[in-house]
Motif scaffolding. Structure first.
Motif, mmCIF file in Angstrom:
data_model
loop_
_atom_site.group_PDB
_atom_site.id
_atom_site.type_symbol
_atom_site.label_atom_id
_atom_site.label_comp_id
_atom_site.label_asym_id
_atom_site.label_seq_id
_atom_site.Cartn_x
_atom_site.Cartn_y
_atom_site.Cartn_z
ATOM 1 N N ASP A 1 58.938 57.885 -29.708
ATOM 2 C CA ASP A 1 60.024 58.872 -29.716
ATOM 3 C C ASP A 1 61.077 58.510 -28.672
ATOM 4 N N TYR A 2 60.633 58.070 -27.531
ATOM 5 C CA TYR A 2 61.571 57.691 -26.476
ATOM 6 C C TYR A 2 62.389 56.471 -26.911
ATOM 7 N N ASP A 3 61.697 55.457 -27.440
ATOM 8 C CA ASP A 3 62.378 54.222 -27.854
ATOM 9 C C ASP A 3 63.336 54.446 -29.014
ATOM 10 N N SER A 4 62.995 55.357 -29.915
ATOM 11 C CA SER A 4 63.855 55.587 -31.083
ATOM 12 C C SER A 4 65.017 56.534 -30.760
ATOM 13 N N GLY A 5 65.041 57.082 -29.556
ATOM 14 C CA GLY A 5 66.172 57.910 -29.140
ATOM 15 C C GLY A 5 66.043 59.375 -29.506
ATOM 16 N N VAL A 6 64.825 59.835 -29.766
ATOM 17 C CA VAL A 6 64.621 61.252 -30.076
ATOM 18 C C VAL A 6 65.057 62.105 -28.883
ATOM 19 N N GLY A 7 64.785 61.602 -27.696
ATOM 20 C CA GLY A 7 65.176 62.327 -26.498
ATOM 21 C C GLY A 7 64.829 61.532 -25.263
ATOM 22 N N GLY A 8 65.261 62.041 -24.126
ATOM 23 C CA GLY A 8 64.970 61.406 -22.851
ATOM 24 C C GLY A 8 63.624 61.860 -22.313
ATOM 25 N N LYS A 9 63.325 61.425 -21.095
ATOM 26 C CA LYS A 9 62.034 61.756 -20.488
ATOM 27 C C LYS A 9 61.849 63.260 -20.332
ATOM 28 N N LYS B 1 55.899 54.707 -20.827
ATOM 29 C CA LYS B 1 57.003 53.857 -21.296
ATOM 30 C C LYS B 1 56.915 52.489 -20.628
#
Length: 191
Positions: free
Chosen positions: A15-23, A41
């Motif tokens: 999800d982080y890598d695909s840009g769903v949201g930040g930390k 990550k």
């Protein structure tokens, strides 16, 4: 301590890598700590999917490895995370703990015998025999103090060498003419 499944960790990282949201967003969405998202990550980035898998056995590190890791950390300006990546450790908290233990107890923090201490035989059956137990303890204490002082001096020396090297590199960048060999010196050596 909550243990998360491999699939859960992988989902958060993807999800982080695909840009769903930040930390912060992902931490809130999945109900975990923001720092945990960062650790996963980084583990995924450095070690791939295997970095997210839980190890079935604890890895045991030698005393020398721990001392080398601590010395490397103390003489460099890298973070615990960068040092863990360099040493191929998945858990930067190990280095944190080793450094804290080293600061409290010195070299001897890693050479502790595990398990129950051995019971020494009672040698005081004859009261007339005086054992040099106190002298041996004082000698051992003095040896330990000197070893610790020696180690601290070596660390300080390495640190100062590093500072000198950085200063020379900075000077070489700022004024490269000072650090290029002149024609006079190079011609006199070639004769």
């Amino acid at each position: 301590m909550v243990k998360y499944s491999f699939d859960f960790k992988l989902q958060v990282v993807q999800d982080y890598d695909s840009g769903v949201g930040g930390k912060r967003f992902l931490a809130k969405k999945y109900g975990i700590n923001r720092k945990q998202v960062e650790v996963w990550k980084n583990a995924y980035k450095e070690f791939g999917a295997s970095g997210l898998q839980r190890k079935l056995q604890n890895t045991t590190y030698s005393t020398q490895f721990k001392l080398n890791a601590v010395h490397l950390y103390l003489t460099s300006e890298e973070s615990y995370q960068e040092m863990a990546n360099e040493l191929k450790l998945n858990n930067p908290a190990l280095i944190t703990r080793w450094v804290q233990d080293y600061r409290k107890q010195g070299e001897f923090a890693f050479s502790k015998a595990r398990g129950r201490p051995r019971k020494e035989p009672d040698l005081s059956y004859n009261k007339k025999i005086k054992l040099p137990k106190i002298e041996l303890n004082k000698t051992e204490q003095e040896l330990a103090r000197l070893q610790k002082e020696n180690l601290n001096l070596r660390i300080e020396n390495e640190y100062l060498k590093g500072l000198r090297r950085l200063r020379l590199e900075r000077q070489a960048k700022e004024n490269p003419d000072l650090f290029t060999p002149s024609n006079e010196n190079s011609s006199s050596h070639s004769k």
